[in-house]
Design an enzyme around this catalytic site. Structure first.
Site, mmCIF file in Angstrom:
data_model
loop_
_atom_site.group_PDB
_atom_site.id
_atom_site.type_symbol
_atom_site.label_atom_id
_atom_site.label_comp_id
_atom_site.label_asym_id
_atom_site.label_seq_id
_atom_site.Cartn_x
_atom_site.Cartn_y
_atom_site.Cartn_z
ATOM 1 N N GLU A 1 0.827 -1.209 0.000
ATOM 2 C CA GLU A 1 0.000 0.000 0.000
ATOM 3 C C GLU A 1 0.859 1.256 0.000
ATOM 4 O O GLU A 1 0.552 2.222 -0.690
ATOM 5 C CB GLU A 1 -0.933 0.015 1.220
ATOM 6 C CG GLU A 1 -1.655 1.355 1.371
ATOM 7 C CD GLU A 1 -2.905 1.318 2.217
ATOM 8 O OE1 GLU A 1 -3.060 0.392 3.021
ATOM 9 O OE2 GLU A 1 -3.721 2.247 2.060
ATOM 10 N N ASP B 1 -0.643 -5.006 3.079
ATOM 11 C CA ASP B 1 -1.219 -3.812 3.704
ATOM 12 C C ASP B 1 -0.617 -3.740 5.109
ATOM 13 O O ASP B 1 -0.967 -4.533 5.985
ATOM 14 C CB ASP B 1 -2.746 -3.888 3.759
ATOM 15 C CG ASP B 1 -3.350 -2.545 4.147
ATOM 16 O OD1 ASP B 1 -2.630 -1.725 4.753
ATOM 17 O OD2 ASP B 1 -4.532 -2.308 3.847
ATOM 18 N N ILE C 1 -0.819 -1.683 7.626
ATOM 19 C CA ILE C 1 -1.849 -1.483 8.661
ATOM 20 C C ILE C 1 -3.164 -1.271 7.915
ATOM 21 O O ILE C 1 -3.336 -0.250 7.239
ATOM 22 C CB ILE C 1 -1.595 -0.238 9.546
ATOM 23 C CG1 ILE C 1 -0.258 -0.318 10.290
ATOM 24 C CG2 ILE C 1 -2.741 -0.075 10.556
ATOM 25 C CD1 ILE C 1 0.065 0.914 11.151
ATOM 26 N N ASP C 2 -4.077 -2.211 8.009
ATOM 27 C CA ASP C 2 -5.418 -1.967 7.464
ATOM 28 C C ASP C 2 -6.294 -1.528 8.631
ATOM 29 O O ASP C 2 -6.360 -2.208 9.658
ATOM 30 C CB ASP C 2 -5.999 -3.212 6.792
ATOM 31 C CG ASP C 2 -7.293 -2.846 6.071
ATOM 32 O OD1 ASP C 2 -7.275 -1.857 5.311
ATOM 33 O OD2 ASP C 2 -8.321 -3.512 6.296
ATOM 34 N N THR D 1 -6.105 2.080 9.347
ATOM 35 C CA THR D 1 -5.173 3.105 9.848
ATOM 36 C C THR D 1 -5.871 4.139 10.732
ATOM 37 O O THR D 1 -5.291 4.607 11.713
ATOM 38 C CB THR D 1 -4.474 3.794 8.658
ATOM 39 O OG1 THR D 1 -3.757 2.797 7.933
ATOM 40 C CG2 THR D 1 -3.490 4.855 9.100
ATOM 41 N N ASP E 1 -6.156 -4.391 0.485
ATOM 42 C CA ASP E 1 -7.143 -4.464 1.566
ATOM 43 C C ASP E 1 -7.834 -5.828 1.595
ATOM 44 O O ASP E 1 -8.210 -6.306 2.657
ATOM 45 C CB ASP E 1 -8.243 -3.402 1.393
ATOM 46 C CG ASP E 1 -7.728 -1.977 1.469
ATOM 47 O OD1 ASP E 1 -6.975 -1.688 2.401
ATOM 48 O OD2 ASP E 1 -8.093 -1.158 0.594
HETATM 49 C C1 IPD Z 1 -9.318 1.234 4.641
HETATM 50 C C2 IPD Z 1 -10.075 0.248 5.493
HETATM 51 C C3 IPD Z 1 -11.534 0.616 5.571
HETATM 52 C C4 IPD Z 1 -12.167 0.714 4.212
HETATM 53 C C5 IPD Z 1 -11.379 1.645 3.315
HETATM 54 C C6 IPD Z 1 -9.912 1.241 3.266
HETATM 55 P P1 IPD Z 1 -6.760 1.784 5.311
HETATM 56 O O1 IPD Z 1 -7.931 0.905 4.550
HETATM 57 O O2 IPD Z 1 -9.927 -1.068 4.971
HETATM 58 O O3 IPD Z 1 -12.305 -0.346 6.287
HETATM 59 O O4 IPD Z 1 -13.483 1.194 4.365
HETATM 60 O O5 IPD Z 1 -11.955 1.514 2.026
HETATM 61 O O6 IPD Z 1 -9.199 2.168 2.479
HETATM 62 O O7 IPD Z 1 -6.806 3.161 4.703
HETATM 63 O O8 IPD Z 1 -7.126 1.762 6.745
HETATM 64 O O9 IPD Z 1 -5.520 1.019 5.024
HETATM 65 CA CA CA Z 2 -5.886 -0.705 3.889
#
Ligand code: IPD
Ligand code: CA
Length: 264
Positions: A70, A85, A87-88, A90, A212
Site C-alpha cells: 500500500e 497492507d 496497517i489496514d 489506519t 485491503d
Molecule cells: C481502509 C479500510 C476501511 C475501508 C477503506 C480502506 P486503510 O484501509 O480497509 O475499512 O473502508 O476503504 O481504504 O486506509 O485503513 O488502510
Molecule cells: Ca488498507
C-alpha cells in the site's frame, strides 16, 4: 516452488513480527505523517515502518519475489508476488481503536494462494492457504450459511472522497431497512475475516484496494464464502461483495439497481 502452506506460514511469521514491532512502537497518539487521496486518508510513520519491515524480511528470505504494498507500490517481478497492507484500519490505529490488522497475501502466477490477517490488538491471526481451509487459533473457520437477507448482519465501509461517500450513503439508505443491521468496523481485511468466522453474515464495499482484500478474500473463500463483483465480474475496487452463496445472490440483487459503482 514451495507449498502454499509453507508460503502461508512464512506470511504469518512476518505478520507476527510486524505486529510485535507495531505494538512496541505505537505511541499513545500516533502522528499523521501525510495524507493520500483526501485529508482524511492518513499515513502514520508506523504504516511505513511496518511495510519496510515486511519488505525487508521478504527480500532476505525470498529475494526473487515481487512485492506490491500500500505504501511502497510494486517492486520486483517474479512468479511469486506478495500483497502487503502494513496497517489496514489506519484510522482506528490512529485513534487507539482495536480494529486494525497487518494483511499479507501471496500470489503465485497471479492467483492468491496464501493469506494472513493479523488482528494485532485482539491477538488473533487469521490464515488461509488455497485448498487447505481458513483457520483461527487452530479452529477451522466456516462462514454462516442459510441466512436470509432480512436476518443478515452486513459489514461495509466508506471511501475517503466526499463524492464517493455521498453515493455510499445513498446506497446504504436502501440497504439498511432490508437487513438485520450494518457494521462499519474500519478494516476491510477484518470485515472479510469476520465473514469467514461468522461474526457477520456478509460484506460489501466500493473502493477497497487489492491490498485491503487479497488476504481476507482468500480467508473468506476458504471458509465457504463467495466473493465477487457485480454481474459476474470478479471482485475489485469497483465493488466487492462477500457472503455465503445464497446471501451473496440476495445482496447482489439488492445492490444492482442501486448502481453502487458510481461516484457523485
Ligand atoms: C481502509 C479500510 C476501511 C475501508 C477503506 C480502506 P486503510 O484501509 O480497509 O475499512 O473502508 O476503504 O481504504 O486506509 O485503513 O488502510
Ligand atoms: Ca488498507
Amino acid at each position: 516452488m514451495e507449498s502454499v502452506v509453507t508460503l502461508a506460514r512464512l506470511a504469518e511469521e512476518i505478520s507476527r513480527e510486524a505486529g510485535e514491532m507495531l505494538t512496541a512502537k505505537r505511541p499513545a497518539r500516533p502522528e499523521v505523517l501525510a495524507t493520500k487521496s483526501s485529508p482524511t486518508d492518513v499515513v502514520t510513520a508506523l504504516d511505513r515502518a511496518s511495510e519496510r519491515l515486511i519488505r525487508d524480511r521478504i527480500r532476505e528470505i525470498r529475494p526473487g519475489d515481487a512485492i506490491l504494498g500500500e505504501e511502497g507500490g510494486l517492486t520486483g517481478d517474479g512468479r511469486v508476488r506478495w500483497i502487503v497492507d502494513p496497517i489496514d484500519g489506519t484510522v482506528n490505529f490512529l485513534y487507539g481503536l482495536p480494529e486494525w490488522a497487518v494483511s499479507i497475501a501471496v500470489e503465485v502466477d497471479g492467483e492468491v494462494v496464501a493469506g494472513v490477517v493479523n488482528a494485532v490488538p485482539r491477538g488473533e491471526v487469521f490464515t488461509a492457504a488455497r485448498g487447505e481451509g481458513a483457520w483461527l487459533a487452530g479452529e477451522r473457520l466456516r462462514c454462516n450459511t442459510g441466512v436470509p437477507l432480512d436476518r443478515a448482519l452486513i459489514a461495509t465501509g466508506f471511501g475517503y472522497g466526499t463524492g464517493r461517500r455521498k453515493v455510499q450513503a445513498e446506497v446504504l439508505a436502501h440497504v439498511l431497512p432490508r437487513v438485520r443491521d450494518i457494521r462499519r468496523g474500519g478494516s476491510a481485511a477484518l470485515d472479510l475475516c469476520s465473514v469467514a468466522a461468522g461474526r457477520v453474515d456478509g460484506f460489501y464495499e466500493r473502493g477497497p484496494e487489492y491490498w485491503d482484500y487479497a488476504a481476507g478474500g482468500l480467508i473468506a473463500v476458504e471458509a465457504g464464502a463467495r466473493i465477487g463483483g457485480l454481474r459476474g465480474r470478479p471482485y475489485s475496487p469497483e465493488l466487492t461483495i462477500c457472503a455465503a452463496p445464497g446471501l451473496f445472490a440476495e445482496l447482489h440483487e439488492l445492490l444492482v439497481p442501486l448502481d453502487p459503482e458510481r461516484d457523485a
